[in-house]
Motif scaffolding. Structure first.
Motif, PDB file in Angstrom:
ATOM      1  N   GLU A 149       0.995  -1.266   0.107  1.00 38.93           N
ATOM      2  CA  GLU A 149      -0.307  -0.181  -0.436  1.00 38.93           C
ATOM      3  C   GLU A 149       0.865   1.069  -0.337  1.00 38.93           C
ATOM      4  N   ALA A 150       2.217   1.301   1.400  1.00 40.66           N
ATOM      5  CA  ALA A 150       2.698   2.487   1.013  1.00 40.66           C
ATOM      6  C   ALA A 150       3.203   2.879  -0.196  1.00 40.66           C
ATOM      7  N   LEU A 151       3.691   1.675  -1.083  1.00 43.80           N
ATOM      8  CA  LEU A 151       4.473   1.798  -2.470  1.00 43.80           C
ATOM      9  C   LEU A 151       3.759   1.686  -3.348  1.00 43.80           C
ATOM     10  N   ILE A 152       2.136   1.656  -3.308  1.00 44.99           N
ATOM     11  CA  ILE A 152       1.032   2.061  -4.296  1.00 44.99           C
ATOM     12  C   ILE A 152       0.855   3.206  -4.553  1.00 44.99           C
ATOM     13  N   ALA A 153       0.624   4.011  -2.844  1.00 41.36           N
ATOM     14  CA  ALA A 153       0.935   5.276  -2.761  1.00 41.36           C
ATOM     15  C   ALA A 153       1.967   6.768  -3.306  1.00 41.36           C
ATOM     16  N   GLY A 154       3.223   6.010  -2.765  1.00 40.67           N
ATOM     17  CA  GLY A 154       4.478   6.562  -3.199  1.00 40.67           C
ATOM     18  C   GLY A 154       4.409   6.819  -3.993  1.00 40.67           C
ATOM     19  N   ALA A 155       4.564   6.037  -5.327  1.00 39.39           N
ATOM     20  CA  ALA A 155       4.365   6.044  -6.911  1.00 39.39           C
ATOM     21  C   ALA A 155       3.552   6.163  -7.534  1.00 39.39           C
ATOM     22  N   GLY A 156       1.930   6.647  -7.134  1.00 35.86           N
ATOM     23  CA  GLY A 156       1.005   7.077  -7.769  1.00 35.86           C
ATOM     24  C   GLY A 156       0.439   5.978  -8.472  1.00 35.86           C
ATOM     25  N   ILE A 157       0.212   4.826  -8.094  1.00 33.33           N
ATOM     26  CA  ILE A 157       0.081   3.629  -9.308  1.00 33.33           C
ATOM     27  C   ILE A 157      -1.250   4.042  -9.148  1.00 33.33           C
TER      28      ILE A 157
END
Length: 383
Positions: free
Chosen positions: A148-156
């Motif tokens: 979830e942090a990756l999705i939010a941080g990368a704007g996926i």
């Protein structure tokens, strides 16, 4: 060589695929957008101009990032090679389907994080409009916060839920297929990898509630959700209930029918069309397209299949508009990209030029920039 950036051009005497069909005429663009009026005239007699391909799901990029197992090359150089292959195949918008999985290799969590960073750093130099889709394994519950942090941080903006665990074999106490290969990719012993599979399989009772909560949080952030390889209408209904409305690669006719009845976008693989059936024995994509049970074709593992499948299904100019819509306008709509997918003034100058004599792509233009040009058409473009 001339700069890839182009100011104003008019393509004359070409056959142009408009929303209603093929017509002979002129197509102009200035900067990044299609226009009514043009500048320098280029004679494209004998050519067919098509909207640029919008690929919603492709993992063919993996071979450019690791040509052999363990031979992980520089990701920036790999993405530049992906850029070139996409352009050579008329793809102007590409969604790279990146796994977040227990399977190891390029599908492990830390590689997904590396991929996000590499694409962010490389994107300004890329010519194709590339996006990331995260394919999240549903049973990796303990990894949800990290993902979830990756999705939010990368704007996926596009996440698909996968479940590739061999549940039947694990439940029966049997050795799952491909265990040794997965273990090697993940740098675990077969015994350690099998133990991990059993641990993840043990999460089965907890997955529905945890996944629904994750889906609700992602939906609130504007992330589009889908599911991959649904095998039953009930499974599709369960994902739909949690907001995962996009049905990627339904395995059976019944699932596709249920998805269509509910208004879920149905995504099918172009290689399935070209092969005449699924390599895994699932329902034929050609049959589903014929029944109107397809909203978008995607490259899956083979980028060239997209244009070949659309041209095959189009059966000449008469049916081309409907078939090409599956690789351009409709996938753009699913992604919410209203500025592309059709050749109309005011939209992005995303297009490919097909040489009718050879059937080959002579040029691809993305956002008004030449991303690929070869042969006689290249000579015409550059005078």
């Amino acid at each position: 060589m001339p700069d890839a950036a182009m100011t104003t051009l008019s393509f004359e005497n070409a056959d142009i695929l408009r929303p209603d069909g093929v017509e002979r005429g002129t197509l102009s663009f200035a900067g990044e957008v299609l226009t009514e009026d043009g500048g320098r005239a280029v004679d494209l007699s004998g050519c067919l101009i098509l909207p640029g391909i919008v690929d919603l799901h492709g993992d063919g990029f993996e071979r450019h990032l690791a040509p052999r197992r363990g031979a992980m090359m520089d990701l920036a150089a790999g993405l530049q090679a992906v850029d070139a292959e996409l352009a050579a195949n008329g793809i102007t918008t590409a969604v790279l389907a990146q796994f977040y999985s227990y399977e190891g290799g390029m599908r492990r969590a830390d590689f997904a994080e590396r991929m996000v960073a590499a694409l962010g750093e490389t994107r300004p130099a890329l010519l194709t409009d590339m996006h990331l889709q995260l394919r999240l394994e549903t049973h990796m519950i303990d990894d949800y916060p990290r993902a979830e942090a990756l999705i939010a941080g990368a704007g996926i903006r596009y996440v698909v839920f996968n479940d590739h665990l061999p549940h039947d074999a694990l439940a029966a106490g049997k050795r799952p297929p491909r265990l040794t290969g997965q273990a090697l990719k993940s740098r675990r012993s077969p015994e350690a990898h099998l133990a991990l599979l059993h641990e993840l399989h043990g999460n089965s009772a907890r997955v529905p509630a945890a996944l629904a909560a994750l889906a609700a949080r992602l939906t609130a952030q504007g992330v589009q959700l889908g599911s991959h390889d649904d095998s039953t209408p009930e499974q599709r209904a369960g994902f739909r209930a949690m907001g995962a409305t996009i049905a990627e690669f339904p395995e059976t006719h019944a699932v596709a029918v249920a998805a269509r009845a509910a208004g879920d976008p149905i995504i099918l693989g172009a290689p399935n069309v070209m092969r005449g059936g699924s390599h895994a024995g699932n329902v034929s994509a050609t049959d589903l397209v014929a029944e109107g049970l397809c909203d978008a074709l995607v490259s899956d593992y083979h980028y060239p299949s997209l244009r070949h499948a659309a041209l095959k299904l189009g059966q000449g100019d008469a049916g081309l508009a409907a078939a090409w819509r599956l690789v351009s306008e409709r996938p753009a709509e699913i992604l919410g990209l209203s500025d592309r997918g059709r050749l109309m003034p005011g939209l992005r100058a995303d297009l490919l030029i097909l040489d009718r004599a050879t059937g080959r792509i002579g040029a691809t233009i993305c956002g008004g920039r030449i991303t690929y040009a070869a042969g006689a058409i290249a000579h015409r473009l550059w005078g």
